[in-house]
Enzyme design. Structure first.
Site, PDB file in Angstrom:
ATOM      1  N   GLY A 120       0.830  -1.202   0.000  1.00 21.68           N
ATOM      2  CA  GLY A 120       0.000   0.000   0.000  1.00 21.68           C
ATOM      3  C   GLY A 120       0.868   1.257   0.000  1.00 21.68           C
ATOM      4  O   GLY A 120       0.650   2.188  -0.782  1.00 21.68           O
TER       5      GLY A 120
ATOM      6  N   LYS B   1       0.207 -18.023  -7.284  1.00 22.95           N
ATOM      7  CA  LYS B   1       1.679 -17.943  -7.264  1.00 22.95           C
ATOM      8  C   LYS B   1       2.225 -17.881  -5.832  1.00 22.95           C
ATOM      9  O   LYS B   1       3.345 -18.311  -5.573  1.00 22.95           O
ATOM     10  CB  LYS B   1       2.171 -16.772  -8.126  1.00 22.95           C
ATOM     11  CG  LYS B   1       1.801 -15.378  -7.632  1.00 22.95           C
ATOM     12  CD  LYS B   1       2.796 -14.774  -6.689  1.00 22.95           C
ATOM     13  CE  LYS B   1       2.250 -13.533  -6.022  1.00 22.95           C
ATOM     14  NZ  LYS B   1       3.144 -12.965  -5.008  1.00 22.95           N
TER      15      LYS B   1
ATOM     16  N   THR C 294       8.269 -14.108  -7.545  1.00 27.03           N
ATOM     17  CA  THR C 294       7.972 -14.492  -6.161  1.00 27.03           C
ATOM     18  C   THR C 294       8.721 -15.772  -5.773  1.00 27.03           C
ATOM     19  O   THR C 294       9.235 -15.882  -4.661  1.00 27.03           O
ATOM     20  CB  THR C 294       6.445 -14.674  -5.986  1.00 27.03           C
ATOM     21  OG1 THR C 294       5.783 -13.545  -6.535  1.00 27.03           O
ATOM     22  CG2 THR C 294       6.065 -14.791  -4.520  1.00 27.03           C
TER      23      THR C 294
END
Ligand code: NAI
Ligand code: 13P
Length: 335
Positions: free
Chosen positions: A16, A194, A251
């Site tokens: 964020g 993922k 990732t």
């Protein structure tokens, strides 16, 4: 549609805060909502969010508040940057405050446990808006690298192509390059799955395995993710794109990933509770989404063997070593 100017970002965690910086750097008027007043004060005062991004100086134009009503007032775009399992509850509190035509943007990567819904479905339901008003941002977007202004690309997905283009303009900077897409199902399934495959890759690292193992998990992980997505109506090509393969590789390969790091701890023999404690409250979405995705797959008759063992390691006491042996010992089949 005109370029959005007033943007509220609700949630001042890693992503964020970073996405708010991107939006501010792109020239928008951005207000970031933090749960804790002291976080908002520190951002306004010292331009830092020490708990999540201690080394990053945030733009002068970025304002923070702990008052959600003030944050969303008159917003053209409201970005939801809270964990997927709390999004429903958070959004229910904000719903009465939302401007009627604001584009609601999900940054969360997960599938809701109780309902098996994707985040855009939760948002449309709770905010009571048409799906065309909901957008998703997803891609190979490790927050720390973007906060350091390292170049990356992403996908802005919305069923309403004009809204996707407006949001694409709003978040384009010299280091952040968004592409549009209208396949929300594919983008969200890819983003949720993922994290689970990254947990598996982390376990492999923790067990001492190398790149062949990781590449095998990434590739077979993409195969099972695509099977689920297609069963739900996604475009199979989405899984070859930035929010599919792109995010999966980032990732699974990066030590910056919370999911991979969490899996690595499990692979080294730590318990779920120990790995959770080490995460210091930062969310590893795959730990919960492995269960909701597994249920979603069962509902649609889709085989997801990696997701299945990740769920059993996280929640049913299966050990990572035997989990790896189980995957290798499955019935032989064509690719
Ligand atoms: N960190 C990253 O690199 C990226 C994260 N994401 C996704 O974005 C979403 C948010 O992730 P982060 O900002 O990284 O998470 P985080 O763990 O760093 O921060 C979560 C934020 O949500 C707030 N929050 C509000 N209500 C909450 C509640 N009831 N329980 C817990 N937290 C609550 C927290 O105060 C915090 O500001 C996740 O779905 C994640 O998968 C997506 C792309 C990149
Ligand atoms: O979604 C991400 C990168 O695109 C962040 O992954 P983690 O939540 O595993 O850190």
């Amino acid at each position: 549609m005109a370029r959005p100017e007033r943007i509220a970002v609700l949630g001042a965690g890693s992503w964020g805060t970073t996405f708010a910086k991107v939006l501010a750097d792109a020239g928008n008027d951005v207000v970031l909502w933090a749960r804790r007043a002291e976080v908002a004060e520190a951002i306004n005062g010292s331009r830092r969010n020490a708990g999540y991004l201690p080394d990053v100086r945030l733009p002068e134009s970025l304002r923070a508040t702990d008052d959600a009503a003030a944050a969303v007032h008159d917003a053209d775009v409201v970005v939801l940057a809270v964990p997927s399992q709390t999004l429903r509850e958070n959004l229910a509190g904000w719903q009465p405050l939302l401007p009627a035509d604001a584009t609601l943007v999900s940054l969360a990567k997960g599938v809701e446990l109780s309902t098996l819904k994707r985040m855009s479905e939760v948002i449309a339901e709770v905010a009571d808006v048409p799906m065309e008003q909901v957008a998703v941002v997803s891609g190979p977007n490790l927050a720390k690298e973007i906060a350091a202004e390292q170049p990356t690309a992403t996908v802005v997905a919305c069923a309403d192509h004009d809204r996707a283009i407006a949001l694409q303009h709003a978040c384009s900077t010299r280091y952040f390059r968004p592409y549009t897409n209208t396949d929300l199902i594919g983008i969200e399934i890819a983003g949720a799955c993922k994290n689970v495959i990254a947990l598996a890759c982390g376990m492999a690292v923790g067990l001492g395995f190398g790149h062949n193992t990781m590449s095998s998990l990434i590739t077979r992980g993409l195969a099972e993710t695509t099977r689920l997505g297609v069963a739900l109506g996604a475009d199979p090509m989405t899984f070859a794109g930035l929010a599919g393969l792109g995010d999966l590789v980032a990732t699974c390969m990066s030590p910056l990933s919370r999911n991979r790091t969490f899996g690595e701890r499990l692979g080294r023999g730590e318990t779920l509770a120990q790995a959770q404690e080490a995460a210091h409250g930062q969310v590893s979405e795959g730990v919960k989404s492995c269960s909701s995705i597994r249920q979603l797959a069962a509902r649609h008759g889709v085989e997801m063997p990696i997701t299945d063992v990740v769920h059993r390691v996280c929640h049913e006491g299966l050990q990572p070593g035997p989990a790896a042996a189980e995957l290798l010992g499955r019935e032989r089949k064509p690719e």
